[in-house]
Write a protein that holds these residues in place. Structure first.
Motif, PDB file in Angstrom:
ATOM      1  N   ALA A  21       4.133  13.462  -6.389  1.00  0.00           N
ATOM      2  CA  ALA A  21       3.336  12.261  -6.645  1.00  0.00           C
ATOM      3  C   ALA A  21       4.101  11.310  -7.546  1.00  0.00           C
ATOM      4  O   ALA A  21       4.721  11.735  -8.534  1.00  0.00           O
ATOM      5  CB  ALA A  21       1.996  12.637  -7.276  1.00  0.00           C
ATOM      6  N   LEU A  22       4.048  10.022  -7.220  1.00  0.00           N
ATOM      7  CA  LEU A  22       4.635   8.976  -8.053  1.00  0.00           C
ATOM      8  C   LEU A  22       3.505   8.363  -8.883  1.00  0.00           C
ATOM      9  O   LEU A  22       2.564   7.794  -8.323  1.00  0.00           O
ATOM     10  CB  LEU A  22       5.300   7.906  -7.188  1.00  0.00           C
ATOM     11  N   ILE A  23       3.605   8.482 -10.194  1.00  0.00           N
ATOM     12  CA  ILE A  23       2.546   8.022 -11.086  1.00  0.00           C
ATOM     13  C   ILE A  23       2.783   6.550 -11.434  1.00  0.00           C
ATOM     14  O   ILE A  23       3.762   6.209 -12.097  1.00  0.00           O
ATOM     15  CB  ILE A  23       2.480   8.873 -12.359  1.00  0.00           C
ATOM     16  N   CYS A  24       1.880   5.682 -10.985  1.00  0.00           N
ATOM     17  CA  CYS A  24       2.020   4.234 -11.167  1.00  0.00           C
ATOM     18  C   CYS A  24       0.813   3.676 -11.916  1.00  0.00           C
ATOM     19  O   CYS A  24       0.155   2.734 -11.452  1.00  0.00           O
ATOM     20  CB  CYS A  24       2.188   3.554  -9.817  1.00  0.00           C
ATOM     21  N   VAL A  25       0.507   4.270 -13.058  1.00  0.00           N
ATOM     22  CA  VAL A  25      -0.635   3.857 -13.870  1.00  0.00           C
ATOM     23  C   VAL A  25      -0.116   3.335 -15.207  1.00  0.00           C
ATOM     24  O   VAL A  25       1.055   3.529 -15.537  1.00  0.00           O
ATOM     25  CB  VAL A  25      -1.600   5.045 -14.092  1.00  0.00           C
ATOM     26  N   PRO A  26      -0.958   2.662 -16.022  1.00  0.00           N
ATOM     27  CA  PRO A  26      -0.522   2.173 -17.322  1.00  0.00           C
ATOM     28  C   PRO A  26       0.014   3.304 -18.205  1.00  0.00           C
ATOM     29  O   PRO A  26      -0.413   4.458 -18.079  1.00  0.00           O
ATOM     30  CB  PRO A  26      -1.799   1.556 -17.917  1.00  0.00           C
ATOM     31  N   PRO A  27       0.963   3.003 -19.108  1.00  0.00           N
ATOM     32  CA  PRO A  27       1.607   4.032 -19.930  1.00  0.00           C
ATOM     33  C   PRO A  27       0.645   4.930 -20.701  1.00  0.00           C
ATOM     34  O   PRO A  27       0.877   6.140 -20.829  1.00  0.00           O
ATOM     35  CB  PRO A  27       2.480   3.215 -20.894  1.00  0.00           C
ATOM     36  N   ASP A  28      -0.461   4.362 -21.211  1.00  0.00           N
ATOM     37  CA  ASP A  28      -1.367   5.175 -22.013  1.00  0.00           C
ATOM     38  C   ASP A  28      -2.169   6.175 -21.181  1.00  0.00           C
ATOM     39  O   ASP A  28      -2.837   7.060 -21.722  1.00  0.00           O
ATOM     40  CB  ASP A  28      -2.322   4.286 -22.817  1.00  0.00           C
ATOM     41  N   ALA A  29      -2.097   6.048 -19.853  1.00  0.00           N
ATOM     42  CA  ALA A  29      -2.817   6.978 -18.983  1.00  0.00           C
ATOM     43  C   ALA A  29      -1.894   7.992 -18.324  1.00  0.00           C
ATOM     44  O   ALA A  29      -2.356   8.932 -17.674  1.00  0.00           O
ATOM     45  CB  ALA A  29      -3.576   6.205 -17.901  1.00  0.00           C
ATOM     46  N   VAL A  30      -0.578   7.831 -18.500  1.00  0.00           N
ATOM     47  CA  VAL A  30       0.389   8.649 -17.770  1.00  0.00           C
ATOM     48  C   VAL A  30       0.264  10.134 -18.093  1.00  0.00           C
ATOM     49  O   VAL A  30       0.255  10.986 -17.200  1.00  0.00           O
ATOM     50  CB  VAL A  30       1.825   8.156 -18.041  1.00  0.00           C
ATOM     51  N   VAL A  31       0.179  10.480 -19.374  1.00  0.00           N
ATOM     52  CA  VAL A  31       0.177  11.890 -19.757  1.00  0.00           C
ATOM     53  C   VAL A  31      -1.002  12.633 -19.143  1.00  0.00           C
ATOM     54  O   VAL A  31      -0.837  13.716 -18.559  1.00  0.00           O
ATOM     55  CB  VAL A  31       0.177  12.041 -21.295  1.00  0.00           C
ATOM     56  N   ASN A  32      -2.191  12.084 -19.250  1.00  0.00           N
ATOM     57  CA  ASN A  32      -3.368  12.765 -18.696  1.00  0.00           C
ATOM     58  C   ASN A  32      -3.282  12.894 -17.179  1.00  0.00           C
ATOM     59  O   ASN A  32      -3.633  13.940 -16.614  1.00  0.00           O
ATOM     60  CB  ASN A  32      -4.640  12.018 -19.092  1.00  0.00           C
ATOM     61  N   VAL A  33      -2.809  11.840 -16.519  1.00  0.00           N
ATOM     62  CA  VAL A  33      -2.668  11.898 -15.068  1.00  0.00           C
ATOM     63  C   VAL A  33      -1.617  12.948 -14.688  1.00  0.00           C
ATOM     64  O   VAL A  33      -1.822  13.747 -13.766  1.00  0.00           O
ATOM     65  CB  VAL A  33      -2.285  10.517 -14.508  1.00  0.00           C
ATOM     66  N   ALA A  34      -0.499  12.959 -15.406  1.00  0.00           N
ATOM     67  CA  ALA A  34       0.565  13.918 -15.111  1.00  0.00           C
ATOM     68  C   ALA A  34       0.081  15.351 -15.299  1.00  0.00           C
ATOM     69  O   ALA A  34       0.343  16.222 -14.461  1.00  0.00           O
ATOM     70  CB  ALA A  34       1.774  13.645 -15.998  1.00  0.00           C
ATOM     71  N   LYS A  35      -0.633  15.602 -16.387  1.00  0.00           N
ATOM     72  CA  LYS A  35      -1.130  16.957 -16.639  1.00  0.00           C
ATOM     73  C   LYS A  35      -2.094  17.403 -15.539  1.00  0.00           C
ATOM     74  O   LYS A  35      -2.075  18.562 -15.122  1.00  0.00           O
ATOM     75  CB  LYS A  35      -1.810  17.010 -18.007  1.00  0.00           C
ATOM     76  N   GLY A  36      -2.948  16.494 -15.075  1.00  0.00           N
ATOM     77  CA  GLY A  36      -3.883  16.840 -14.016  1.00  0.00           C
ATOM     78  C   GLY A  36      -3.166  17.203 -12.727  1.00  0.00           C
ATOM     79  O   GLY A  36      -3.551  18.147 -12.024  1.00  0.00           O
ATOM     80  N   LEU A  37      -2.110  16.474 -12.408  1.00  0.00           N
ATOM     81  CA  LEU A  37      -1.345  16.758 -11.194  1.00  0.00           C
ATOM     82  C   LEU A  37      -0.553  18.055 -11.328  1.00  0.00           C
ATOM     83  O   LEU A  37      -0.504  18.871 -10.395  1.00  0.00           O
ATOM     84  CB  LEU A  37      -0.402  15.593 -10.896  1.00  0.00           C
ATOM     85  N   LEU A  38       0.066  18.256 -12.487  1.00  0.00           N
ATOM     86  CA  LEU A  38       0.838  19.476 -12.710  1.00  0.00           C
ATOM     87  C   LEU A  38      -0.063  20.711 -12.656  1.00  0.00           C
ATOM     88  O   LEU A  38       0.341  21.772 -12.172  1.00  0.00           O
ATOM     89  CB  LEU A  38       1.566  19.396 -14.056  1.00  0.00           C
ATOM     90  N   GLN A  39      -1.278  20.565 -13.154  1.00  0.00           N
ATOM     91  CA  GLN A  39      -2.235  21.669 -13.108  1.00  0.00           C
ATOM     92  C   GLN A  39      -2.517  22.076 -11.665  1.00  0.00           C
ATOM     93  O   GLN A  39      -2.781  23.251 -11.383  1.00  0.00           O
ATOM     94  CB  GLN A  39      -3.526  21.278 -13.822  1.00  0.00           C
ATOM     95  N   ARG A  40      -2.453  21.135 -10.757  1.00  0.00           N
ATOM     96  CA  ARG A  40      -2.653  21.417  -9.332  1.00  0.00           C
ATOM     97  C   ARG A  40      -1.329  21.742  -8.651  1.00  0.00           C
ATOM     98  O   ARG A  40      -1.249  21.783  -7.425  1.00  0.00           O
ATOM     99  CB  ARG A  40      -3.326  20.220  -8.652  1.00  0.00           C
ATOM    100  N   ARG A  41      -0.291  21.916  -9.467  1.00  0.00           N
ATOM    101  CA  ARG A  41       1.043  22.311  -8.991  1.00  0.00           C
ATOM    102  C   ARG A  41       1.657  21.241  -8.083  1.00  0.00           C
ATOM    103  O   ARG A  41       2.330  21.541  -7.092  1.00  0.00           O
ATOM    104  CB  ARG A  41       0.991  23.667  -8.291  1.00  0.00           C
ATOM    105  N   VAL A  42       1.433  19.991  -8.447  1.00  0.00           N
ATOM    106  CA  VAL A  42       2.044  18.865  -7.739  1.00  0.00           C
ATOM    107  C   VAL A  42       3.157  18.290  -8.618  1.00  0.00           C
ATOM    108  O   VAL A  42       2.886  17.794  -9.715  1.00  0.00           O
ATOM    109  CB  VAL A  42       1.014  17.756  -7.429  1.00  0.00           C
ATOM    110  N   PRO A  43       4.427  18.355  -8.199  1.00  0.00           N
ATOM    111  CA  PRO A  43       5.517  17.739  -8.969  1.00  0.00           C
ATOM    112  C   PRO A  43       5.289  16.241  -9.129  1.00  0.00           C
ATOM    113  O   PRO A  43       4.715  15.599  -8.242  1.00  0.00           O
ATOM    114  CB  PRO A  43       6.756  18.034  -8.116  1.00  0.00           C
TER     115      PRO A  43
END
Length: 297
Positions: free
Chosen positions: A62-84
């Motif tokens: 997944a390519l994360i294209c959200v504002p910087p302050d939302a990146v960490v939470n979005v990334a953690k949610g994706l990683l939890q689902r085992r999505v690079p």
């Protein structure tokens, strides 16, 4: 060659640029777009538009294209689902180190790779700064990220015979000011004569002026960023070398291009977070690595 199946998280300017690049790239496939609210107009999309990654099937990254302050939470949610993931949040210095470490812990926990800071800056410009410093280890780096447009000088250049349109910019590096005059010429124009007329105009005599013919000023004006990146070796350094990168580009488009290149390296990575400096250049070519090595080495 198997296509890399990518999802886009967020559909602002960056997300749209990523979508365009993926669609034009034969090595990747856009499997879907995730956004907070799905509008009725999204039904016309050629790919699924959903509100959660779980609604998409067969996603390699997944390519994360959200504002910087939302990146960490979005990334953690994706990683939890085992999505690079690949992201390009704009952090530097200690803030970047802290940001990378937080995502690294989550990536290790869920045994998934993640690439951080893979955009324009940090990202593409980080690689150039690093390579320049590697070749000139003792010295300093100067970066000027803003191109100033000079209306007065633009109008003067447009008054020269043979110039259809012009764009005059100013780039300051330290105490030195350079003028770059981009000119769109008439078909019958004398390129050398136009250059002489501009550089010898009293308005341009006070600073170094470079005249650069371009096919279209309108296309040039669409790009929104100019940069000069210089690495100057110290007087004591062997060879007294210096390096200069000068570029003009669409910052969002360059960030999207870097994210797509970074995604190509994900299949070969172990779990954890990586910055562009952690990745071999060959890995950024993905399946085209052999062809790239043959062409560029």
């Amino acid at each position: 060659m198997k296509q890399l199946r990518l999802a886009i998280i967020g559909l602002g300017n960056l997300g749209r640029k990523c979508a365009d690049l993926i669609s034009a790239d034969q090595t990747t496939e856009l499997t879907g777009i995730v956004k907070r609210i799905v509008a009725s107009s999204d039904s016309e999309s050629k790919v699924p538009v959903v509100t959660h990654i779980s609604e998409l099937a067969e996603v390699d990254a997944a390519l994360i294209c959200v504002p910087p302050d939302a990146v960490v939470n979005v990334a953690k949610g994706l990683l939890q689902r085992r999505v690079p993931v690949v992201e390009c949040a704009r952090f530097h210095d200690e803030a970047f180190v802290k940001h990378k470490l937080e995502i690294h812990r989550s990536a290790l926990l869920h045994k998934v790779p993640a690439i951080v800071g893979a955009g324009c800056d940090p990202g593409a410009l980080s690689l150039f700064r690093s390579y320049f410093a590697l070749l000139a280890p003792h010295g300093h780096t100067e970066t000027n990220l803003h191109t100033g447009v000079s209306l007065h000088h633009t109008l003067a250049a447009e008054g020269v015979k043979g110039v259809k349109k012009a764009l005059a910019t100013e780039l300051k590096s330290g105490a030195t000011l350079q003028r770059y005059v981009y000119v769109e010429l008439d078909e019958s124009a004398d390129e050398a004569g136009v250059e002489r007329a501009i550089v010898n105009d009293p308005l341009f005599l006070d600073e170094q002026t470079l005249v650069l013919p371009v096919p279209s000023i309108a296309e040039l004006e669409e790009t929104n960023r100019g940069v000069t990146l210089a690495r100057l070796s110290s007087p004591a350094d062997v060879g007294h070398c210096s390096f200069l990168l000068e570029a003009r580009f669409d910052e969002t488009g360059l960030a999207a291009r870097m994210m797509l290149a970074a995604a190509q390296s994900l299949p070969a990575l172990q779990a954890g977070a990586y910055s562009p400096l952690d990745l071999p250049v060959g890995a950024l070519w993905g399946g085209l690595r052999s062809a790239g090595e043959k062409k560029w080495v």
